[in-house]
Design a protein around this motif. Structure first.
Motif, PDB file in Angstrom:
ATOM      1  N   SER A 305       0.647  -1.327  -0.078  1.00 13.88           N
ATOM      2  CA  SER A 305       0.032   0.004   0.128  1.00 13.88           C
ATOM      3  C   SER A 305       0.726   1.216  -0.005  1.00 13.88           C
ATOM      4  O   SER A 305       1.920   1.355   0.838  1.00 13.88           O
ATOM      5  CB  SER A 305      -1.023   0.048   1.242  1.00 13.88           C
ATOM      6  OG  SER A 305      -1.624  -1.231   1.097  1.00 13.88           O
ATOM      7  N   HIS A 316      -4.533   6.820  -3.225  1.00  9.71           N
ATOM      8  CA  HIS A 316      -4.074   5.737  -2.475  1.00  9.71           C
ATOM      9  C   HIS A 316      -4.266   4.479  -3.268  1.00  9.71           C
ATOM     10  O   HIS A 316      -5.052   4.129  -4.057  1.00  9.71           O
ATOM     11  CB  HIS A 316      -5.031   5.514  -1.272  1.00  9.71           C
ATOM     12  CG  HIS A 316      -4.458   4.521  -0.357  1.00  9.71           C
ATOM     13  ND1 HIS A 316      -3.176   4.370   0.488  1.00  9.71           N
ATOM     14  CD2 HIS A 316      -5.175   3.197  -0.038  1.00  9.71           C
ATOM     15  CE1 HIS A 316      -2.971   3.225   0.971  1.00  9.71           C
ATOM     16  NE2 HIS A 316      -4.321   2.604   0.641  1.00  9.71           N
ATOM     17  N   LEU A 317      -3.062   3.723  -3.305  1.00 12.74           N
ATOM     18  CA  LEU A 317      -3.058   2.419  -4.089  1.00 12.74           C
ATOM     19  C   LEU A 317      -2.774   1.064  -3.074  1.00 12.74           C
ATOM     20  O   LEU A 317      -2.011   1.155  -2.239  1.00 12.74           O
ATOM     21  CB  LEU A 317      -1.617   2.406  -4.931  1.00 12.74           C
ATOM     22  CG  LEU A 317      -1.411   3.530  -5.738  1.00 12.74           C
ATOM     23  CD1 LEU A 317       0.002   3.461  -6.492  1.00 12.74           C
ATOM     24  CD2 LEU A 317      -2.681   3.736  -6.840  1.00 12.74           C
ATOM     25  N   ALA A 318      -3.309   0.221  -3.383  1.00 18.08           N
ATOM     26  CA  ALA A 318      -3.223  -1.149  -2.448  1.00 18.08           C
ATOM     27  C   ALA A 318      -3.418  -2.044  -3.535  1.00 18.08           C
ATOM     28  O   ALA A 318      -4.320  -2.406  -4.240  1.00 18.08           O
ATOM     29  CB  ALA A 318      -4.718  -1.046  -1.504  1.00 18.08           C
ATOM     30  N   ARG A 340     -14.424  -0.022   0.503  1.00 18.07           N
ATOM     31  CA  ARG A 340     -13.848   1.372   0.739  1.00 18.07           C
ATOM     32  C   ARG A 340     -14.891   2.545   0.283  1.00 18.07           C
ATOM     33  O   ARG A 340     -15.239   3.328   0.858  1.00 18.07           O
ATOM     34  CB  ARG A 340     -12.844   1.488  -0.150  1.00 18.07           C
ATOM     35  CG  ARG A 340     -11.589   0.804   0.519  1.00 18.07           C
ATOM     36  CD  ARG A 340     -10.390   0.514  -0.489  1.00 18.07           C
ATOM     37  NE  ARG A 340      -9.625  -0.689  -0.158  1.00 18.07           N
ATOM     38  CZ  ARG A 340      -8.376  -0.532   0.298  1.00 18.07           C
ATOM     39  NH1 ARG A 340      -7.877   0.489   0.663  1.00 18.07           N
ATOM     40  NH2 ARG A 340      -7.859  -1.751   0.562  1.00 18.07           N
ATOM     41  N   MET A 529       1.796   6.692   3.059  1.00 20.80           N
ATOM     42  CA  MET A 529       0.460   6.665   3.071  1.00 20.80           C
ATOM     43  C   MET A 529      -0.044   7.297   4.380  1.00 20.80           C
ATOM     44  O   MET A 529       0.438   7.509   5.154  1.00 20.80           O
ATOM     45  CB  MET A 529      -0.279   5.474   2.858  1.00 20.80           C
ATOM     46  CG  MET A 529      -0.150   4.508   3.865  1.00 20.80           C
ATOM     47  SD  MET A 529      -0.654   2.915   3.457  1.00 20.80           S
ATOM     48  CE  MET A 529       0.618   1.902   4.200  1.00 20.80           C
ATOM     49  N   MET A 531      -2.224   7.023   7.162  1.00 18.64           N
ATOM     50  CA  MET A 531      -2.575   5.981   8.022  1.00 18.64           C
ATOM     51  C   MET A 531      -3.492   6.277   8.712  1.00 18.64           C
ATOM     52  O   MET A 531      -4.206   5.426   9.619  1.00 18.64           O
ATOM     53  CB  MET A 531      -1.441   5.382   8.931  1.00 18.64           C
ATOM     54  CG  MET A 531      -0.544   4.745   8.055  1.00 18.64           C
ATOM     55  SD  MET A 531      -0.999   2.990   7.240  1.00 18.64           S
ATOM     56  CE  MET A 531      -1.137   2.000   8.558  1.00 18.64           C
ATOM     57  N   TRP A 536      -6.019   0.265  11.939  1.00 17.54           N
ATOM     58  CA  TRP A 536      -5.842  -1.338  12.323  1.00 17.54           C
ATOM     59  C   TRP A 536      -5.013  -1.726  13.715  1.00 17.54           C
ATOM     60  O   TRP A 536      -5.072  -2.692  14.270  1.00 17.54           O
ATOM     61  CB  TRP A 536      -5.326  -2.289  11.205  1.00 17.54           C
ATOM     62  CG  TRP A 536      -6.169  -2.428   9.998  1.00 17.54           C
ATOM     63  CD1 TRP A 536      -6.328  -1.709   8.958  1.00 17.54           C
ATOM     64  CD2 TRP A 536      -7.013  -3.419   9.788  1.00 17.54           C
ATOM     65  NE1 TRP A 536      -7.256  -2.137   7.909  1.00 17.54           N
ATOM     66  CE2 TRP A 536      -7.704  -3.209   8.720  1.00 17.54           C
ATOM     67  CE3 TRP A 536      -7.255  -4.666  10.756  1.00 17.54           C
ATOM     68  CZ2 TRP A 536      -8.610  -4.242   8.135  1.00 17.54           C
ATOM     69  CZ3 TRP A 536      -8.247  -5.561  10.034  1.00 17.54           C
ATOM     70  CH2 TRP A 536      -9.071  -5.463   9.019  1.00 17.54           C
ATOM     71  N   VAL A 676     -11.545  -8.056   5.276  1.00 11.04           N
ATOM     72  CA  VAL A 676     -10.116  -7.789   5.272  1.00 11.04           C
ATOM     73  C   VAL A 676      -9.803  -6.211   4.968  1.00 11.04           C
ATOM     74  O   VAL A 676      -8.680  -5.749   5.616  1.00 11.04           O
ATOM     75  CB  VAL A 676      -9.357  -8.669   4.502  1.00 11.04           C
ATOM     76  CG1 VAL A 676      -8.902  -8.051   3.144  1.00 11.04           C
ATOM     77  CG2 VAL A 676      -7.765  -9.226   4.947  1.00 11.04           C
ATOM     78  N   GLY A 712      -0.004 -11.128   7.315  1.00 14.38           N
ATOM     79  CA  GLY A 712      -0.197 -10.151   8.386  1.00 14.38           C
ATOM     80  C   GLY A 712      -1.753  -9.380   8.034  1.00 14.38           C
ATOM     81  O   GLY A 712      -1.914  -8.066   8.686  1.00 14.38           O
ATOM     82  N   ARG A 713      -2.606  -9.942   7.426  1.00 14.24           N
ATOM     83  CA  ARG A 713      -3.811  -9.264   7.159  1.00 14.24           C
ATOM     84  C   ARG A 713      -4.972  -9.848   8.141  1.00 14.24           C
ATOM     85  O   ARG A 713      -5.140 -10.997   7.890  1.00 14.24           O
ATOM     86  CB  ARG A 713      -4.202  -9.477   5.739  1.00 14.24           C
ATOM     87  CG  ARG A 713      -3.367  -8.615   4.904  1.00 14.24           C
ATOM     88  CD  ARG A 713      -3.771  -7.063   5.239  1.00 14.24           C
ATOM     89  NE  ARG A 713      -2.993  -6.074   4.488  1.00 14.24           N
ATOM     90  CZ  ARG A 713      -1.891  -5.577   4.626  1.00 14.24           C
ATOM     91  NH1 ARG A 713      -1.012  -6.085   5.589  1.00 14.24           N
ATOM     92  NH2 ARG A 713      -1.262  -4.485   3.997  1.00 14.24           N
ATOM     93  N   MET A 714      -5.405  -9.166   8.971  1.00 17.74           N
ATOM     94  CA  MET A 714      -6.267  -9.671   9.875  1.00 17.74           C
ATOM     95  C   MET A 714      -7.819  -9.679   9.200  1.00 17.74           C
ATOM     96  O   MET A 714      -8.191  -8.830   8.423  1.00 17.74           O
ATOM     97  CB  MET A 714      -6.269  -8.914  11.192  1.00 17.74           C
ATOM     98  CG  MET A 714      -5.272  -8.808  11.973  1.00 17.74           C
ATOM     99  SD  MET A 714      -5.207  -7.573  13.517  1.00 17.74           S
ATOM    100  CE  MET A 714      -4.361  -6.263  12.752  1.00 17.74           C
TER     101      MET A 714
HETATM  102  P1  AMP Z   1      -4.787  -0.483   2.444  1.00 19.38           P
HETATM  103  O1  AMP Z   1      -6.011   0.533   2.712  1.00 19.38           O
HETATM  104  O2  AMP Z   1      -5.433  -1.856   2.341  1.00 19.38           O
HETATM  105  O3  AMP Z   1      -3.951   0.152   1.667  1.00 19.38           O
HETATM  106  O4  AMP Z   1      -4.106  -0.648   3.951  1.00 19.38           O
HETATM  107  C1  AMP Z   1      -3.631   0.515   4.379  1.00 19.38           C
HETATM  108  C2  AMP Z   1      -2.592  -0.230   5.675  1.00 19.38           C
HETATM  109  O5  AMP Z   1      -3.471  -0.418   6.819  1.00 19.38           O
HETATM  110  C3  AMP Z   1      -1.731  -1.239   5.420  1.00 19.38           C
HETATM  111  O6  AMP Z   1      -0.561  -1.020   4.923  1.00 19.38           O
HETATM  112  C4  AMP Z   1      -1.932  -1.924   6.860  1.00 19.38           C
HETATM  113  O7  AMP Z   1      -0.753  -1.278   7.534  1.00 19.38           O
HETATM  114  C5  AMP Z   1      -3.152  -1.687   7.063  1.00 19.38           C
HETATM  115  N1  AMP Z   1      -3.922  -2.733   7.034  1.00 19.38           N
HETATM  116  C6  AMP Z   1      -4.803  -2.853   6.136  1.00 19.38           C
HETATM  117  N2  AMP Z   1      -5.775  -4.059   6.168  1.00 19.38           N
HETATM  118  C7  AMP Z   1      -5.201  -4.615   7.110  1.00 19.38           C
HETATM  119  C8  AMP Z   1      -5.534  -5.914   7.773  1.00 19.38           C
HETATM  120  N3  AMP Z   1      -6.393  -6.764   7.289  1.00 19.38           N
HETATM  121  N4  AMP Z   1      -4.849  -6.310   8.747  1.00 19.38           N
HETATM  122  C9  AMP Z   1      -4.051  -5.454   9.378  1.00 19.38           C
HETATM  123  N5  AMP Z   1      -3.544  -4.269   8.891  1.00 19.38           N
HETATM  124  C10 AMP Z   1      -4.323  -3.775   7.882  1.00 19.38           C
END
Ligand code: AMP
Length: 934
Positions: A305, A316-318, A340, A529, A531, A536, A676, A712-714
Motif C-alpha cells: 500500500s 491511495h494504492l493498494a 472502501r 500513505m 494511515m 488497524w 479484510v 499479516g492481514r487480519m
Molecule cells: P490499505 O488501505 O489496504 O492500503 O491498507 C493500509 C494499511 O492498513 C496497510 O498497509 C496495513 O498497514 C493496514 N491494514 C490494512 N488492512 C489490514 C488488515 N486486514 N490487517 C492488518 N492491517 C491492515
C-alpha cells in the motif's frame, strides 16, 4: 401492373435483393421499435420516411425509399431507374459497419506476429465484397456525421481511415455492447482519435522512462539473482506505463483510491516501479532474509500500500496479497473496493476504482472469472465497473497453442457475457497502450461498467527464470530471441521522431540502474500513505480473551426487540411470515422464550444500535435457507421489501443483507475482501448448506485460514455453515467440520458450534465487539432453528455471554455420574431427550461450543466435579473419519482425568458424508445415541 413488375425487377437487380434487403428491413424494424437503438446514420435515413400507417409493412417503406433515391439520382427528366444508386449508400454503411464489427480481426496486435495472429483476411473488410470496384475509389460519399467527424469522403479515403482506425495497434471490440449511448461513445472515441497527436513530447519521454524502469528492474534482478524465480514482466513491459497512466487519468476523473489485484507475472515490477516498494527490501527477500514472526510468503505474492502523487491529488494504492491461484484475487479486490466505497460514502462509485489483472490462459480457463463478472452489476456486489487488464503473453506455463488453451477466438471473449467492451492493444506500442488506458478510465467513469484491456505481448523467458521455453515452444521462442525489447522498440521510435537522442536513451538506462543500486524508492510519485483513514493498530496483539461488553441494557434490548418485530401497517407480509413476526413480538414482550431467528436478529439489532455495521450475504440470505430469518419482509400486495433492521434509528450502523448470485467461490472471496478491508463491519457469508462451501475451498485454504499468518492481514469474516444429520442425504447434512478443524493452528481462526439462541447471539456479538479480528467458522443448525428445547430467555441474552463450553443442565448429582458424554451441536438434543426418556441420572452431557481454539481451562473446570468418572464418550453424528473426532481427539483426551478412557460413539467411517435413505439415517442416528447412552 407494369409499374409493379418494374419495381420487382429493380429490386431483384439491386443489392437490396436477397440478404441485403432483409438486412435493411431488420434495421428498420429495430428503428421502429426504438429509433435510438440503431446507428445515427441509419436514423438519418429512416427519419425521412413518412409515418407508417397501420396496414403498411416496413419493407414497403424501405423499398419506396430506394425507389425515391434512384429517381432522385437519375438524370433530369429521364425516368430510368438506376438500379444501384441508393443501394450504394446502404452497402457503404454495411462496409463501415463491418470494420466496426470485425476490424479488430485484422488489427496489428501481436508484436511477434506469430501464428495465432497470422489469420486469413476478413472478407467483409474489403470494399470489393460490398459491390464496389476500384473504379469507385475516387467517388465521394456521404458518410454521415458520426464517422470520423466528416460529412463526405472518397471511397479511397474512407478505406484508409477505416484501416487506420480499426486495424492498427488497437483492435476495439465493442459492437456487442447493446447500450446505444455507450456504443456511440466508444465509436466516437476511437474514430475521432484518427490522425490526431495523442501525446505531448513530455508524455512520450515519460512513457519511455517508465518502460526503461520496467525493463531495467528485470535485467538488474536477472543479473544479480540469476535463475531465481521472479516471474519477469519482460515482453509485457508496457504494463507499467499502462498502470501509471490508469492511476494518473483516474485521478483526473476524481478517483482517490485504486485497489489492484494481479497474479505473479510482473508483480515485482509493479511493487517497485508503481507502488514504490524499496528495491533494497526486495533484494533482501531475494537473499532469503527473514523478518518478523510470521511464516510469510514468497515475494511475488506480496501486497503493498502507498500513496501516489498526481497533479490532481494523491491516489491511495493498494495491491492485494494473493496466492498462486491466479484468478481468485479478483473478487477479493472487488469486495475490498466495495468496503472502501461504503466507508467514504462513495455512492456514485466515482472515488474508488478496482483494477484486476489477469493472465491470458487463466482469464479464459478459470470459472471464478465468470462468477466475478456475473457479480459486476448485481446490487449487493457492484462497484460501478472495474478495469480488467489481461497481460496476454500468449502462453500459460508451457501451453500456448490456442487449440489447447481455449475454445474462443480471443481469451477475452468472456467479457462479452456482461457486454464489456474489449480494447486489444499491441504491447510494443506504449502510446496505443496509454490511449487504451485512458479510454478504459473514461468509459468506466462515464458508464460505471466493466471494460477490458487485452495487452497483447509476449513472455521473454520461461514460466519462471529457471525454465527453458525453447524446449516446448521452439518456433515462438526463436522469434522472441530475435525480437527487440519494448523499451528498445520505443526508444528507436522516439529517436527517429527526434524526441530524444541516443545519448539520452543511454542516460535514462544508467540513471535507473544507479537508483536501484541506491536501494531507495524509485517511484517519483511515491508518498507515504495516510494511515489515519483506517486504524488497524487497535486490533493488533489482541487475543481470544480480549475483554468486551457482553451485557446489554434490558430496557433498550426490549425496545429494539419490538422495533425489529414490527413493520409499517400497510406492508402486508405472507401469513407465515406474519406469524413469525407476531411470535417475535411475543418474545419481545417477554411472553415467549426466544428462538434462533429472533436471537440472531437481536445480535444484529444490538450491534447496529451501538454503531457497528453488519453485512450479511449468501444464497437466499434475506429469508434464510430454512425460512427462519426473514430479514426482508416482502409485501404481498406490491412485492416491495421492508427491512426492520435498517429502520432502527438515525444513528444506527449500516445494515446490508443480500441474496447473493448463485456462487460460492466468488461471493466468499468478495466477503473476505470486504472483511479484510473493514474491521468495523461484521461481515458474514452464509452457505445455503454447509458443504456448499466446497465450491469456495480456495478462499478458505488460501485466504481465510492462512492470510494473517502469510501476510499479516487480519480478517473478522464469519462463515455461517448450516449442518446437521436430519436424513436429507449426502449433500445437505454435513458442513465438513473436519476440514476446518484440520486447518486450525496457531490460533488462526475460531470454529464454533452454538447450540442455543443465546449462544448464536453472543457468538456474533463477541465477534464484532471483541477487538480481535480473526475468522469465525460457525457451524449453524437447521432443525434446531425450530426445536422446542432450543430456546433462550431474554436474560440469557442481555446478561449472559458466549460460553465456550456448557455443562450439564439437568439437576444431576455429580457424585452419581458414571459416564460423561462430550458432544457438539444438534446431537446434544437427541442425547438429552433420550436420556430423559430413559430416566438415566448417571450420565452427564457436556457441550463443546467452541472446538477451536480449544477452551482447555473451561472444559477442565466443567469436568472437575466428574474427576472420579473413568468412562468418557465423545458422541458425534458424523461418520468416524469426519466431524471433530480425529482432529480434536487429542484435546478431549487432554481434558479428561488421567485414569479415564475416551470412547467414540458415532457413525462408522464412511466415504460419503451421509446416507441417502431416511430409514437408514434414522437407524444410524438411533444407534449412535444408544451407543453413547448404553
Ligand atoms: P490499505 O488501505 O489496504 O492500503 O491498507 C493500509 C494499511 O492498513 C496497510 O498497509 C496495513 O498497514 C493496514 N491494514 C490494512 N488492512 C489490514 C488488515 N486486514 N490487517 C492488518 N492491517 C491492515
Amino acid at each position: 401492373m407494369q409499374q409493379n413488375q418494374l419495381m420487382s425487377e429493380w429490386l431483384a437487380s439491386t443489392a437490396l435483393g436477397g440478404a441485403n434487403q432483409s438486412y435493411v428491413e431488420d434495421i428498420y424494424e429495430q428503428y421502429l421499435a426504438d429509433p435510438q437503438s440503431v446507428d445515427a446514420s441509419w436514423q438519418e435515413i429512416f427519419n425521412t420516411f413518412p409515418k407508417l400507417s397501420v396496414s403498411e409493412q416496413p419493407h414497403s417503406q424501405v423499398r419506396d425509399y430506394f425507389r425515391r433515391l434512384a429517381r432522385d439520382n437519375s438524370p433530369q427528366g429521364v425516368t430510368v431507374i438506376d438500379p444501384d444508386a441508393g443501394a450504394k449508400q446502404v452497402r457503404l454503411l454495411q462496409w463501415v459497419n463491418a470494420y466496426r464489427f470485425r476490424g479488430h480481426l485484422e488489427a496489428t496486435l501481436d508484436p511477434l506476429n506469430y501464428y495465432r495472429w497470422k489469420r486469413s483476411t476478413v472478407p467483409e473488410l474489403d470494399y470489393r465484397n460490398h459491390g464496389f470496384t476500384d473504379e469507385d475509389l475516387n467517388e465521394t460519399f456521404n458518410i454521415g456525421r458520426y464517422v470520423f467527424d466528416k460529412e463526405t469522403m472518397t471511397l479511397k479515403e474512407l478505406a484508409q481511415s477505416l484501416k487506420e482506425t480499426y486495424c492498427g495497434n488497437i483492435g476495439l471490440e465493442f459492437m456487442h455492447v447493446s447500450d446505444i449511448e455507450q456504443k456511440r461513445w466508444l465509436q466516437a472515441k476511437i474514430e475521432s482519435s484518427l490522425n490526431k497527436p495523442l501525446f505531448s513530447k513530455e508524455e512520450k519521454v515519460r512513457f519511455l522512462k517508465e518502460l526503461t524502469a520496467a525493463d531495467g528492474l528485470e535485467r538488474y534482478l536477472g543479473a544479480k539473482f540469476p535463475g531465481a524465480k521472479r516471474f519477469s514482466l519482460e515482453g509485457s513491459d508496457a504494463f507499467i506505463p499502462m498502470m501509471k497512466e490508469i492511476i494518473r487519468h483516474s485521478a483526473k476523473q476524481g478517483v482517490t483510491d485504486v485497489v489492484m489485484g494481479m497474479a505473479h507475472r510482473g508483480r515485482l515490477n509493479m511493487l517497485v516501479n508503481v507502488l514504490g516498494k524499496k528495491p533494497a527490501e526486495l533484494f533482501d527477500e531475494f537473499a532469503g532474509k527473514h523478518s518478523g514472526n510470521r511464516t510469510g510468503d514468497v515475494k511475488y505474492h506480496q501486497g503493498f500500500s502507498s500513496d501516489f502523487a498526481t497533479e490532481h491529488g494523491n491516489v491511495h494504492l493498494a495491491l492485494a496479497f494473493n496466492p498462486s491461484h491466479l484468478e481468485i484475487v479478483s473478487p477479493v479486490v472487488i469486495g475490498s473496493v466495495r468496503a472502501r466505497q461504503n466507508r467514504i460514502h462513495d455512492k456514485d462509485y466515482s472515488k474508488v476504482l478496482a483494477v484486476t489483472v489477469h493472465g491470458d490462459s487463466a482469464v479464459a480457463g478459470q470459472g471464478v472469472v465468470q462468477e466475478t463478472l456475473n457479480m459486476s452489476d448485481a446490487r449487493g456486489y457492484t462497484v460501478g465497473g472495474s478495469i480488467r487488464i489481461v497481460i496476454n503473453n500468449q502462453i500459460g506455463f508451457t501451453t500456448s497453442n490456442p487449440n489447447d488453451t481455449r475454445s474462443t477466438e480471443y481469451c477475452t471473449d468472456i467479457a462479452k457475457m456482461i457486454q464489456a467492451p474489449i480494447i486489444h492493444v499491441n504491447g510494443d506500442d506504449p502510446e496505443a497502450v496509454a490511449f487504451a488506458a485512458q479510454m478504459a478510465v473514461e468509459y468506466r467513469t462515464l458508464f460505471k461498467q466493466d471494460i477490458f484491456i487485452d495487452l497483447i505481448s509476449y513472455r521473454r523467458h520461461g514460466h519462471n527464470e529457471a525454465d527453458e521455453p525453447l524446449a516446448t515452444q521452439p518456433m515462438m521462442y526463436s522469434i522472441i530471441k530475435k525480437h527487440p525489447t519494448p523499451r528498445k522498440v520505443y526508444a528507436d521510435r522516439l529517436i527517429q521522431e527526434g524526441i530524444i537522442s541516443g545519448e539520452q536513451e543511454i542516460e535514462m538506462i544508467n540513471l535507473y540502474r544507479d537508483a536501484l543500486d541506491n536501494g531507495e524508492c524509485v517511484v517519483q510519485e511515491f508518498r507515504e500513505m495516510d494511515m489515519t483513514k483506517v486504524d488497524w493498530l487497535q486490533y493488533l496483539d489482541q487475543d481470544w480473551n480480549s475483554p468486551y461488553q457482553a451485557h446489554f441494557a434490558q430496557d433498550r434490548f426490549v425496545a429494539l426487540a419490538k422495533r425489529v418485530s414490527t413493520y409499517p401497517e400497510n406492508h402486508k407480509p405472507h401469513s407465515r411470515v406474519e406469524k413469525i413476526y407476531n411470535d417475535r413480538l411475543e418474545m419481545a414482550n417477554g411472553n415467549k422464550l426466544l428462538d434462533w431467528g429472533m436471537a440472531e436478529t437481536m445480535a444484529y439489532a444490538t450491534l447496529l444500535d451501538e454503531g457497528v455495521h453488519v453485512r450479511l450475504s449468501g444464497e437466499d440470505a434475506g429469508r434464510g435457507t430454512f425460512f427462519h430469518r426473514h430479514a426482508v419482509i416482502h409485501n404481498q400486495n406490491d412485492g416491495t421489501g421492508y427491512i426492520p433492521l435498517v429502520n432502527l434509528h438515525a444513528q444506527q450502523g449500516r445494515f446490508e443483507v443480500w441474496d447473493s448470485v448463485l456462487s460460492e467461490e466468488a461471493v466468499l472471496a468478495f466477503e473476505y475482501g470486504y472483511a479484510v478491508t473493514d474491521p468495523k463491519t461484521l461481515t458474514i457469508w452464509e452457505a445455503q448448506f454447509g458443504d456448499f462451501a466446497n465450491g469456495a475451498q480456495v478462499v478458505i485454504d488460501q485466504f481465510i485460514s492462512s492470510g494473517e499468518q502469510k501476510w499479516g492481514r487480519m480478517c473478522g469474516l464469519v462463515l455461517l455453515l448450516p449442518h446437521g444429520y436430519e436424513g436429507q442425504g449426502p449433500e445437505h447434512s454435513s458442513a465438513r467440520l473436519e476440514r476446518y478443524l484440520q486447518l486450525c493452528a496457531e490460533q488462526n481462526m475460531q470454529v464454533c458450534i452454538p447450540s442455543t439462541p443465546a449462544q448464536v447471539y453472543h457468538m456474533l456479538r463477541r465477534q464484532a465487539l471483541r477487538k480481535m479480528r480473526r475468522p469465525l467458522v460457525a457451524i449453524s443448525p437447521k432443525s434446531l432453528l425450530r426445536h422446542p428445547l432450543a430456546v433462550s430467555s431474554l436474560e440469557e441474552l442481555t446478561e449472559g455471554e458466549f460460553q465456550n463450553v456448557i455443562g450439564e443442565i439437568d439437576n444431576l448429582d455429580p457424585k452419581q455420574v458414571k459416564r460423561v458424554i462430550l458432544c457438539s451441536g444438534k446431537v446434544y438434543y437427541d442425547l438429552l431427550e433420550q436420556r430423559r426418556a430413559n430416566n438415566q441420572q448417571d450420565i452427564a452431557i457436556i457441550r463443546l461450543e467452541q472446538l477451536y481454539p480449544y477452551p482447555h481451562e473451561e472444559v477442565k473446570a466443567i469436568l472437575a466435579p466428574y474427576a472420579h468418572v473413568t468412562d468418557y464418550v465423545w458422541c458425534q453424528e458424523e461418520p468416524q473419519n469426519q466431524g471433530a473426532w480425529y482432529c480434536s481427539k487429542h484435546n478431549f483426551e487432554a481434558s479428561i482425568p488421567e485414569q479415564a478412557k475416551l470412547r467414540y460413539a458415532g457413525r462408522p467411517a464412511s466415504a460419503s458424508p451421509a446416507v441417502g435413505y431416511m430409514s437408514l439415517h434414522t437407524k444410524q442416528q438411533k444407534a449412535l445415541v444408544d451407543d453413547a447412552l448404553n
